[in-house]
Design an enzyme around this catalytic site. Sequence first.
Site, PDB file in Angstrom:
ATOM      1  N   THR A 176      51.111 -31.378  38.697  1.00  0.00           N
ATOM      2  CA  THR A 176      51.898 -32.348  39.456  1.00  0.00           C
ATOM      3  C   THR A 176      52.272 -33.569  38.625  1.00  0.00           C
ATOM      4  O   THR A 176      53.447 -33.910  38.461  1.00  0.00           O
ATOM      5  CB  THR A 176      51.151 -32.791  40.724  1.00  0.00           C
ATOM      6  OG1 THR A 176      50.933 -31.655  41.555  1.00  0.00           O
ATOM      7  CG2 THR A 176      51.955 -33.818  41.496  1.00  0.00           C
TER       8      THR A 176
ATOM      9  N   ASP B 177      54.941 -35.895  51.063  1.00  0.00           N
ATOM     10  CA  ASP B 177      54.107 -36.807  50.262  1.00  0.00           C
ATOM     11  C   ASP B 177      54.911 -37.479  49.150  1.00  0.00           C
ATOM     12  O   ASP B 177      54.422 -37.637  48.029  1.00  0.00           O
ATOM     13  CB  ASP B 177      52.924 -36.052  49.647  1.00  0.00           C
ATOM     14  CG  ASP B 177      52.087 -35.300  50.667  1.00  0.00           C
ATOM     15  OD1 ASP B 177      52.031 -35.745  51.827  1.00  0.00           O
ATOM     16  OD2 ASP B 177      51.505 -34.247  50.311  1.00  0.00           O
TER      17      ASP B 177
ATOM     18  N   ARG C 119      49.691 -39.530  55.200  1.00  0.00           N
ATOM     19  CA  ARG C 119      48.394 -38.875  55.353  1.00  0.00           C
ATOM     20  C   ARG C 119      47.519 -39.262  54.165  1.00  0.00           C
ATOM     21  O   ARG C 119      48.023 -39.687  53.107  1.00  0.00           O
ATOM     22  CB  ARG C 119      48.553 -37.362  55.464  1.00  0.00           C
ATOM     23  CG  ARG C 119      49.309 -36.683  54.327  1.00  0.00           C
ATOM     24  CD  ARG C 119      49.457 -35.193  54.604  1.00  0.00           C
ATOM     25  NE  ARG C 119      50.112 -34.479  53.504  1.00  0.00           N
ATOM     26  CZ  ARG C 119      50.168 -33.158  53.408  1.00  0.00           C
ATOM     27  NH1 ARG C 119      49.599 -32.397  54.347  1.00  0.00           N
ATOM     28  NH2 ARG C 119      50.785 -32.575  52.393  1.00  0.00           N
TER      29      ARG C 119
ATOM     30  N   TRP D 137      45.329 -38.934  50.936  1.00  0.00           N
ATOM     31  CA  TRP D 137      45.081 -38.014  49.819  1.00  0.00           C
ATOM     32  C   TRP D 137      43.741 -38.358  49.172  1.00  0.00           C
ATOM     33  O   TRP D 137      43.487 -39.497  48.792  1.00  0.00           O
ATOM     34  CB  TRP D 137      46.211 -38.118  48.798  1.00  0.00           C
ATOM     35  CG  TRP D 137      46.067 -37.208  47.620  1.00  0.00           C
ATOM     36  CD1 TRP D 137      45.538 -35.950  47.615  1.00  0.00           C
ATOM     37  CD2 TRP D 137      46.464 -37.480  46.276  1.00  0.00           C
ATOM     38  NE1 TRP D 137      45.591 -35.416  46.349  1.00  0.00           N
ATOM     39  CE2 TRP D 137      46.156 -36.333  45.512  1.00  0.00           C
ATOM     40  CE3 TRP D 137      47.057 -38.573  45.646  1.00  0.00           C
ATOM     41  CZ2 TRP D 137      46.422 -36.259  44.133  1.00  0.00           C
ATOM     42  CZ3 TRP D 137      47.330 -38.497  44.282  1.00  0.00           C
ATOM     43  CH2 TRP D 137      47.014 -37.358  43.543  1.00  0.00           C
TER      44      TRP D 137
END
Length: 352
Positions: A119, A204, A266, A268
């Site tokens: 990522t 995200d 949310r 992480w």
Amino acid sequence: MMTSSSVLRWCSGTAAAVGALAATVVLTPSASAAVTITVAADGSGNFRSVQAAIDSIAANNGVPVTINIKPGTYRGVVTIPATKPHLTLAGAGGTAGQVVIVEGHASGQTKPGGGTYGTSGSASVFVNANDTTIRNLTMANDFNEGANNLDAEQAVAVNTSGDRVQLDNVRILGNQDTLLVNAPSTSAVRRLYVRNSYVEGDVDFIFGRGTMVFQNGTVHSLTRGSSSNNGYLTAAATDINNKFGFLFWGTTLTSNAPAKTVYLGRPWHPSGDVNARGQVLYRGVTMGAHIRNDPWTDMSGFSWKTARFAEYSSTGAGAVINANRPQMSASTATQYTPTAYLAGTDGWNPIR
């Protein structure tokens, strides 16, 4: 040209780029004169690529360097190494859309030589240096999710891990994991100030453990074609010892997704880190109808209720107040201002 503070070694370009100049910029730590370099894809500047211009700057440069980038599309990864601070990338077009830095890597994609990008390694632009400013241009990751079938399709447009980084009047384009507000360790505080800018994505797409103020501008959620879940604006991983994570201040939230189908965020927890207690505040934000009435949700088995998520004084069709939407009190809100988020231990204040 030679001065006591800097040495510029210029050599003529190749026959294929007649009139262009290739430059090596050597700056001593005691230098005082700022340096400007021009990048132009058509060969009319000092360099044809942004990375070549960055590479020409000596490590540990002691003076500000501005790289003016003429209108055009510049494909290829751009990395500003940690050893080259005080650097400005400035688009020379009339709008941010006229200068585009773009690449198309994704997390699960195989790299040349083997392995995958991961990522954080998929970014089109890496800002590893302190005191970097990027303005009036577009940074994009154009990885095509529809044309690929990867297990990991995170595709970062910008990865910032330097401190005191400013993005001004920029466009940041991607889908999943567009903007990574990074930090080299859980104990390191890295600050990013984004003003008058536009960022878009779906899942995200603003994430990480760094500290960010996103002031004014637009955060745009792209539809995923769902009637119930079209993604998450944020996935903050702020360390519990860091009071400040993400602040959205005076920003507008827009979308082409159906009403009540997008989450504000949310929590992480990278590698299951229990001390990653994301901190996100939407303050004075105009929220479109796409925001869900229950805008926070769990992630990877961690409850959103253990994170530090809140809203304060927001408006618009999506700014509903109910039991699923913690509201910061007016007295507490006095502690959560842009200057507080960015001050750190050195009193940094880029706000204007």
